[in-house]
Write an enzyme that holds these catalytic residues in place. Structure first.
Site, PDB file in Angstrom:
ATOM      1  NE  ARG A 143      43.915  55.663  28.154  1.00 10.45           N
ATOM      2  CZ  ARG A 143      44.941  55.726  27.769  1.00 10.45           C
ATOM      3  NH1 ARG A 143      45.717  54.663  27.822  1.00 10.45           N
ATOM      4  NH2 ARG A 143      45.433  56.781  27.580  1.00 10.45           N
ATOM      5  CB  CYS A 144      41.589  49.279  32.350  1.00  5.36           C
ATOM      6  SG  CYS A 144      41.286  47.901  33.385  1.00  5.36           S
ATOM      7  N   PRO A 145      40.188  47.021  30.137  1.00  8.32           N
ATOM      8  CG  PRO A 145      38.735  45.376  29.900  1.00  8.32           C
ATOM      9  CD  PRO A 145      38.827  46.837  29.766  1.00  8.32           C
TER      10      PRO A 145
END
Length: 81
Positions: free
Chosen positions: A18-20
């Site tokens: 998941r981001c980042p």
């Protein structure tokens, strides 16, 4: 799989991240590549649909192809100079 994706010289599996994290991994991988080499990124984080194109534009890499209509998403980028 799109023929363009099968020509990639490098491959990065960012599934489940998941981001980042996906963009951080792309940046690390691209640093180790020579200018003009290509990288196939496989991801399932919806944020990559925005983050990967923005990363390419900001870092002067080329987004050759993308497939974001269904997961896993695929992106093919070419490293700039």
């Amino acid at each position: 799989m799109n023929d363009a994706f099968s020509t990639a010289q490098h491959r990065l599996d960012a599934l489940g991240l998941r981001c980042p994290e996906p963009v951080m991994m792309v940046r690390k991988t691209v640093r180790q590549m020579a200018a003009g080499e290509t990288l196939l990124i496989i991801a399932d984080d919806p944020a990559t649909t925005r983050d990967i194109p923005s990363f390419c534009e900001f870092m002067d890499h080329t987004l050759i192809a993308s497939e974001t209509t269904q997961t896993p998403y695929q992106y093919l980028i070419k490293k700039g100079l």
